[in-house]
Structures are given as C-alpha cells and as structure tokens.
Design an enzyme around this catalytic site. Sequence first.
Site, PDB file in Angstrom:
ATOM      1  N   SER A  79      36.977  48.126  24.936  1.00 60.57           N
ATOM      2  CA  SER A  79      38.297  47.724  25.430  1.00 60.57           C
ATOM      3  C   SER A  79      38.542  46.259  25.097  1.00 60.57           C
ATOM      4  CB  SER A  79      38.360  47.961  26.939  1.00 60.57           C
ATOM      5  OG  SER A  79      37.203  47.446  27.562  1.00 60.57           O
ATOM      6  N   GLU A  81      40.632  42.563  26.312  1.00 63.47           N
ATOM      7  CA  GLU A  81      41.327  41.842  27.385  1.00 63.47           C
ATOM      8  C   GLU A  81      42.368  40.895  26.783  1.00 63.47           C
ATOM      9  OE1 GLU A  81      39.034  40.538  30.747  1.00 63.47           O
ATOM     10  OE2 GLU A  81      39.983  38.557  30.643  1.00 63.47           O
ATOM     11  N   ALA A  97      45.417  34.003  40.008  1.00 64.47           N
ATOM     12  CA  ALA A  97      45.275  34.084  41.467  1.00 64.47           C
ATOM     13  C   ALA A  97      46.443  33.349  42.123  1.00 64.47           C
ATOM     14  CB  ALA A  97      43.948  33.463  41.887  1.00 64.47           C
ATOM     15  N   HIS A 150      44.681  43.245  35.784  1.00 63.38           N
ATOM     16  CA  HIS A 150      43.771  42.588  36.729  1.00 63.38           C
ATOM     17  C   HIS A 150      44.611  42.272  37.966  1.00 63.38           C
ATOM     18  CE1 HIS A 150      40.793  40.915  33.522  1.00 63.38           C
ATOM     19  NE2 HIS A 150      41.356  42.030  33.086  1.00 63.38           N
ATOM     20  N   ARG A 187      38.637  38.771  43.273  1.00 68.98           N
ATOM     21  CA  ARG A 187      39.032  37.811  44.295  1.00 68.98           C
ATOM     22  C   ARG A 187      39.933  36.756  43.673  1.00 68.98           C
ATOM     23  NH1 ARG A 187      35.047  33.244  46.384  1.00 68.98           N
ATOM     24  NH2 ARG A 187      35.735  32.444  44.367  1.00 68.98           N
ATOM     25  N   GLY A 188      39.515  36.199  42.522  1.00 71.47           N
ATOM     26  CA  GLY A 188      40.229  35.069  41.931  1.00 71.47           C
ATOM     27  C   GLY A 188      39.744  33.779  42.540  1.00 71.47           C
ATOM     28  N   ASP A 189      40.263  32.671  42.044  1.00 72.17           N
ATOM     29  CA  ASP A 189      39.894  31.347  42.556  1.00 72.17           C
ATOM     30  C   ASP A 189      41.148  30.639  43.000  1.00 72.17           C
ATOM     31  OD1 ASP A 189      37.054  31.309  41.965  1.00 72.17           O
ATOM     32  OD2 ASP A 189      37.689  31.394  39.870  1.00 72.17           O
ATOM     33  N   ALA A 207      36.341  40.082  46.974  1.00 76.52           N
ATOM     34  CA  ALA A 207      36.835  41.229  46.196  1.00 76.52           C
ATOM     35  C   ALA A 207      36.526  42.562  46.882  1.00 76.52           C
ATOM     36  CB  ALA A 207      36.244  41.189  44.789  1.00 76.52           C
ATOM     37  N   TYR A 221      28.232  39.428  37.456  1.00 77.57           N
ATOM     38  CA  TYR A 221      27.777  38.125  36.951  1.00 77.57           C
ATOM     39  C   TYR A 221      26.271  38.148  36.658  1.00 77.57           C
ATOM     40  CZ  TYR A 221      32.332  36.900  38.701  1.00 77.57           C
ATOM     41  OH  TYR A 221      33.692  36.871  38.905  1.00 77.57           O
ATOM     42  N   GLN A 277      36.456  24.403  23.452  1.00 76.93           N
ATOM     43  CA  GLN A 277      37.115  25.307  24.404  1.00 76.93           C
ATOM     44  C   GLN A 277      36.065  26.165  25.134  1.00 76.93           C
ATOM     45  OE1 GLN A 277      39.148  28.785  22.853  1.00 76.93           O
ATOM     46  NE2 GLN A 277      41.044  28.098  23.818  1.00 76.93           N
ATOM     47  N   PHE A 304      35.312  26.341  29.198  1.00 78.81           N
ATOM     48  CA  PHE A 304      35.358  27.600  29.967  1.00 78.81           C
ATOM     49  C   PHE A 304      34.024  27.858  30.649  1.00 78.81           C
ATOM     50  CE2 PHE A 304      38.536  30.156  27.157  1.00 78.81           C
ATOM     51  CZ  PHE A 304      39.575  29.443  27.708  1.00 78.81           C
ATOM     52  N   HIS A 314      33.461  45.153  26.491  1.00 82.15           N
ATOM     53  CA  HIS A 314      34.828  44.721  26.822  1.00 82.15           C
ATOM     54  C   HIS A 314      35.016  43.362  26.134  1.00 82.15           C
ATOM     55  CE1 HIS A 314      38.478  44.370  29.298  1.00 82.15           C
ATOM     56  NE2 HIS A 314      38.109  43.136  29.590  1.00 82.15           N
TER      57      HIS A 314
HETATM   58  P1  FAD Z   1      33.777  38.226  44.649  1.00 84.59           P
HETATM   59  O1  FAD Z   1      33.115  39.469  44.210  1.00 84.59           O
HETATM   60  O2  FAD Z   1      34.516  38.215  45.935  1.00 84.59           O
HETATM   61  O3  FAD Z   1      32.651  37.086  44.651  1.00 84.59           O
HETATM   62  C1  FAD Z   1      32.993  35.709  44.787  1.00 84.59           C
HETATM   63  C2  FAD Z   1      31.830  34.932  45.415  1.00 84.59           C
HETATM   64  O4  FAD Z   1      31.717  35.247  46.791  1.00 84.59           O
HETATM   65  C3  FAD Z   1      30.459  35.234  44.820  1.00 84.59           C
HETATM   66  O5  FAD Z   1      29.714  34.053  44.850  1.00 84.59           O
HETATM   67  C4  FAD Z   1      29.880  36.281  45.760  1.00 84.59           C
HETATM   68  O6  FAD Z   1      28.456  36.247  45.787  1.00 84.59           O
HETATM   69  C5  FAD Z   1      30.471  35.864  47.095  1.00 84.59           C
HETATM   70  N1  FAD Z   1      30.811  37.028  47.953  1.00 84.59           N
HETATM   71  C6  FAD Z   1      31.378  38.187  47.550  1.00 84.59           C
HETATM   72  N2  FAD Z   1      31.599  39.014  48.591  1.00 84.59           N
HETATM   73  C7  FAD Z   1      31.155  38.357  49.693  1.00 84.59           C
HETATM   74  C8  FAD Z   1      31.132  38.694  51.059  1.00 84.59           C
HETATM   75  N3  FAD Z   1      31.615  39.870  51.513  1.00 84.59           N
HETATM   76  N4  FAD Z   1      30.611  37.774  51.917  1.00 84.59           N
HETATM   77  C9  FAD Z   1      30.145  36.584  51.469  1.00 84.59           C
HETATM   78  N5  FAD Z   1      30.143  36.216  50.172  1.00 84.59           N
HETATM   79  C10 FAD Z   1      30.653  37.090  49.282  1.00 84.59           C
HETATM   80  N6  FAD Z   1      40.264  35.433  37.796  1.00 84.59           N
HETATM   81  C11 FAD Z   1      41.613  35.454  37.922  1.00 84.59           C
HETATM   82  O7  FAD Z   1      42.187  34.632  38.663  1.00 84.59           O
HETATM   83  N7  FAD Z   1      42.383  36.364  37.241  1.00 84.59           N
HETATM   84  C12 FAD Z   1      41.835  37.308  36.430  1.00 84.59           C
HETATM   85  O8  FAD Z   1      42.553  38.103  35.840  1.00 84.59           O
HETATM   86  C13 FAD Z   1      40.412  37.317  36.279  1.00 84.59           C
HETATM   87  N8  FAD Z   1      39.786  38.257  35.518  1.00 84.59           N
HETATM   88  C14 FAD Z   1      38.410  38.308  35.472  1.00 84.59           C
HETATM   89  C15 FAD Z   1      37.788  39.348  34.771  1.00 84.59           C
HETATM   90  C16 FAD Z   1      36.409  39.429  34.718  1.00 84.59           C
HETATM   91  C17 FAD Z   1      35.762  40.588  33.969  1.00 84.59           C
HETATM   92  C18 FAD Z   1      35.604  38.446  35.359  1.00 84.59           C
HETATM   93  C19 FAD Z   1      34.106  38.509  35.259  1.00 84.59           C
HETATM   94  C20 FAD Z   1      36.214  37.418  36.059  1.00 84.59           C
HETATM   95  C21 FAD Z   1      37.617  37.335  36.144  1.00 84.59           C
HETATM   96  N9  FAD Z   1      38.268  36.339  36.877  1.00 84.59           N
HETATM   97  C22 FAD Z   1      39.642  36.344  36.995  1.00 84.59           C
HETATM   98  C23 FAD Z   1      37.497  35.279  37.540  1.00 84.59           C
HETATM   99  C24 FAD Z   1      37.157  35.623  39.001  1.00 84.59           C
HETATM  100  O9  FAD Z   1      38.322  35.758  39.761  1.00 84.59           O
HETATM  101  C25 FAD Z   1      36.270  34.496  39.543  1.00 84.59           C
HETATM  102  O10 FAD Z   1      34.997  34.551  38.938  1.00 84.59           O
HETATM  103  C26 FAD Z   1      36.146  34.433  41.057  1.00 84.59           C
HETATM  104  O11 FAD Z   1      35.477  33.215  41.392  1.00 84.59           O
HETATM  105  C27 FAD Z   1      35.324  35.561  41.677  1.00 84.59           C
HETATM  106  O12 FAD Z   1      35.993  36.741  41.668  1.00 84.59           O
HETATM  107  P2  FAD Z   1      35.192  38.083  42.089  1.00 84.59           P
HETATM  108  O13 FAD Z   1      36.182  39.163  42.086  1.00 84.59           O
HETATM  109  O14 FAD Z   1      33.992  38.229  41.257  1.00 84.59           O
HETATM  110  O15 FAD Z   1      34.806  37.664  43.581  1.00 84.59           O
END
Ligand code: FAD
Length: 289
Positions: free
Chosen positions: A12, A14, A48, A73, A103-105, A121, A143, A210, A214, A264
Amino acid sequence: MRHPSPDPPTFSFELFPPKTPEGMAKLSASIDRMNAVGPEYFSVTYGAGGSTRDSTFETLDLLLAKGIEAAPHLAAIGSSRAQVKAILDRYRGQGIHRLVALRGDLPSGMGLGTAGDFRYANELVSFIRQETGDHFRIEVAAYPEVHPQAANADQDLANFKRKVEAGADAAITQYFYNADAYFAFVDRCAGLGVQIPIQPGIMPITNFSQLARFSDACGAEIPRWLRKRLEAMGDDIEAIRAFGHEVVLKLCRRLLAGGAPGLHFYSMNQAEPVLRLWRDLGLPGAEGL
Ligand code: FAD
C-alpha cells in the site's frame, strides 16, 4: 481478528494532503502512476486537532472519484467524541471500509486541557468499534524502535497490545532502517499472543536533511553508518538517491524474506522512489514499469 488479511503479502501507499490546488493536481498525476501497479489501498494522513481535515477529505474524494480504495488516517487527540463520530459517519456514507486510527500529537504549546476526549489510540479504537461495529478494518501504529514518549519498551509493547485488544485488525510500523528491530518486535508481540499482521512502514531515502529532521521528531533511528554515508554525500542528490535506493531495497527484501505480511510505502506524494522500489522488488504489477 475481524477483518483477516489475505494470505499473500499486501502493498500500500501513504499520501499526505496537499495544501494548494497546484499540489492537489500534481498529486492526482502521481496517484495515477502509483495506482497503475495495483496497490491494495492508499492511506491519507490527517493532522491532529483537525488541522488538515478539509484537505484530507479532498484527497479522499480524489481517490474515491478514481475508484481507488482509500484508508483515511484519523488522529483523535484534541477532538471530541461528537467530532470523531461525524467523521466516521461521513466515511461510512462514502463507502470507506478502512481506517488508520491514531492518537496524533498535540501541536507544541497546546496544554492538556485541549487534549479532547481521546488520550490514547486504544480509546479511539474502542470508540470506533462501539459506534460502527465491524464496519471498518482498523489499522493502528506500531513502533519497533519504541515510541519516543514511552516510559520503556515493555510498557510501549503493553500499550500496543491494548490497541489490539480494543479491536485493531492490523498495524503499520513507524519507519526504521534496522530489520532486526522489526523482527524482534514481531517476536515479542507473538510472545504476548498478539497475532495481527504488522506491516513494515517503508520510508524511501531521497533527501538526507529532511529525513534527519523527521527521524529526530518521530524517534526513528538512522543507524550511524547510514547517517555518516549520507552526510558524506552532501548535496549530491543523485548519489543520495542511488545509495538510498539500494539500502531500502535490501531492507525490503530482508523483511519480505523474513515473513513480513507486505509493505506500506511512505510515498511522500512522490511516485518515482516508491515505484523504483516496487519494480526492483518485482512486486505484482511491476511489469509495465
Ligand atoms: P498511542 O498508541 O496512543 O501511543 C502514544 C504513547 O502513549 C506511546 O508512548 C504509548 O506507549 C503510550 N500509551 C498508549 N496507550 C496508553 C495508555 N492506555 N496508557 C498510558 N500510556 C499509553 N500522526 C498524525 O497526526 N496524523 C497521521 O495521519 C499520522 N499517521 C501515522 C501513521 C503511522 C503508520 C504511524 C506509525 C504514525 C502516524 N502518526 C500520525 C504519528 C502518531 O500520531 C504519533 O506517533 C503519536 O505520537 C502516537 O500515536 P499512536 O496512535 O501511536 O498513539
């Protein structure tokens, strides 16, 4: 697993939503080139806090108008349940069946008070399942080199498992250049009984500064030997592309030979680098390249 993956590996691309009409027109041409090899789907990133909401929708509309399978996403931090529900309803109405749930940042400077209804997430995955049942195939982020904010590798893995238990069907990894990190992560998941397909995310190497920027931001490691070789090439874009291609090609071959359930590709909206990989890997559809 609610939406089991097909047995043969899947591939796929992105995309990120362009900011201008010119960018969208260019992307449309790149999509046509990439789609000619028959990828499983295209995913489209989402800023996000809703920062790219409209341009993500526009990019999805472009894919759907071309009859291409699209996976938006959805980064939930900073959003309310009602806002996420409205987006889910829109996607369902458009016949979209896949999502990448994140989750996003939060943008720097925004405090916890603006985090919205979703802190992690796994909460978003639970919400999507609660609201839409099995309609969507849900991918989540993984990760292999540990999320940068994780307390430690074990907790990060436990948190990954929470997303799977909440209903994720599959995962896409952050990019990496060390295949062992991926295989070790998959083994540790299997050790915890986590069996969903974990698709390696592949970032082509075309521009060192770049990539370095990143990687610092997202916690992906550029191994020292690779960083040093790329640094030594300075502004020689051609040399960086040729060397980067060989490095990433070898990585992809190793991952597939080791049983990865597909790849991907982070296309960065550029068809050329990912199609070159596709061709040299001899993936289905490469004949015309
Ligand atoms: P989570 O899975 O929530 O994890 C975030 C952090 O919190 C981790 O350190 C985890 O260990 C911790 N954690 C998770 N769950 C819990 C819990 N229940 N209690 C306590 N701690 C917890 N960002 C964007 O803004 N837009 C996008 O479109 C985007 N696409 C992406 C696509 C891919 C394939 C990847 C790998 C990343 C992408 N990101 C995107 C970046 C991502 O949003 C960031 O890496 C963000 O910091 C974490 O998102 P996550 O969904 O992995 O979070």
